[in-house]
Design an enzyme around this catalytic site. Structure first.
Site, mmCIF file in Angstrom:
data_model
loop_
_atom_site.group_PDB
_atom_site.id
_atom_site.type_symbol
_atom_site.label_atom_id
_atom_site.label_comp_id
_atom_site.label_asym_id
_atom_site.label_seq_id
_atom_site.Cartn_x
_atom_site.Cartn_y
_atom_site.Cartn_z
ATOM 1 C CB CYS A 1 -0.906 0.032 1.224
ATOM 2 S SG CYS A 1 -2.014 -1.362 1.321
ATOM 3 C CB THR A 2 3.949 2.105 1.881
ATOM 4 O OG1 THR A 2 3.306 1.848 3.123
ATOM 5 C CG2 THR A 2 4.913 3.273 2.015
#
Ligand code: BEZ
Length: 221
Positions: free
Chosen positions: A46-47
């Protein structure tokens, strides 16, 4: 799987975000919007995805497209996480809002629930869902990826270009199409109509069936 899908109107939900509280239609405001969800804050894939989305922000703005992220964690967590996202992806500025959904009500209504991922408390988590919403608030395209597969932002831009072309002209885009390449004329356009609609001309592929359905034309914009 039942739930919100292409052709459906996105419900006008009230959401809390890193840019304040608003309802979805107010935010869309008759623009194209990419609404994308993530399993959780401070997770590796996600990052990388949120940073990439921020890097493409100018590309989306050029196309009149708004971005709206979603992860269920609270707003304090989102704001802390943004610092990591921007540090990991140099030049990325997360200038789009991120929804928080502690009750999971939003992800259920937007068909973004991952059937298998759970947080440490056993609560549901979002899949990597991505809805491209048209100016009429209906879903034009959806991606649904599992937590283990990050999305390709070039592909997001490519499909957006295809959607915007086919919303403007009676055309469709063939396999592996890229902006600038020829498009195909929609099958429901007769040859007579095609001559008037595409004054630049078009080429019909000679196929064994002799049916004239594969017609390529070039668009300027
Ligand atoms: C990730 O974003 O890296 C991730 C989140 C949930 C499960 C697996 C990976």
């Amino acid at each position: 799987m039942p739930g919100l899908t292409i052709g459906d109107t996105v419900p006008n939900l009230q959401v809390q975000t890193t840019h304040g509280n608003f309802n979805l239609h107010g935010y869309f405001s008759a623009s194209w919007t990419i609404l994308f969800s993530h399993p959780g804050d401070f997770t590796p894939v996600c990052t990388t995805e949120l940073g990439k989305m921020a890097k493409y922000s100018e590309e989306f703005k050029k196309r009149g497209v708004k971005l709206l992220g979603l992860s269920c964690d609270d707003l304090t967590s989102h704001k802390e996480w943004i610092k990591d996202i921007e540090a990991y992806t140099p030049g990325a500025k997360v200038d789009y809002p991120i929804i928080s959904d502690p009750t999971r009500d939003i992800i259920k209504q937007l068909n973004m629930v991952d059937p298998s991922e759970k947080d440490p408390n056993g609560s549901q988590l979002p899949s990597r869902a991505l809805h491209i919403v048209g100016p009429d608030y209906t879903i034009k395209l959806s991606f649904l990826y599992p937590a283990t597969t990050g999305r390709n932002m070039e592909e997001v831009v490519r499909v957006l270009d295809s959607l915007q072309k086919s919303s403007k002209y009676k055309v469709a885009t063939p396999a592996d199409w890229k902006p600038g390449e020829p498009v195909v004329i929609s099958p429901n356009v007769s040859n007579k109509e095609a001559k008037a609609m595409f004054p630049q001309g078009y080429q019909t592929v000679d196929l064994p069936s002799k049916k004239e359905y594969l017609r390529f034309t070039k668009l300027d914009s």
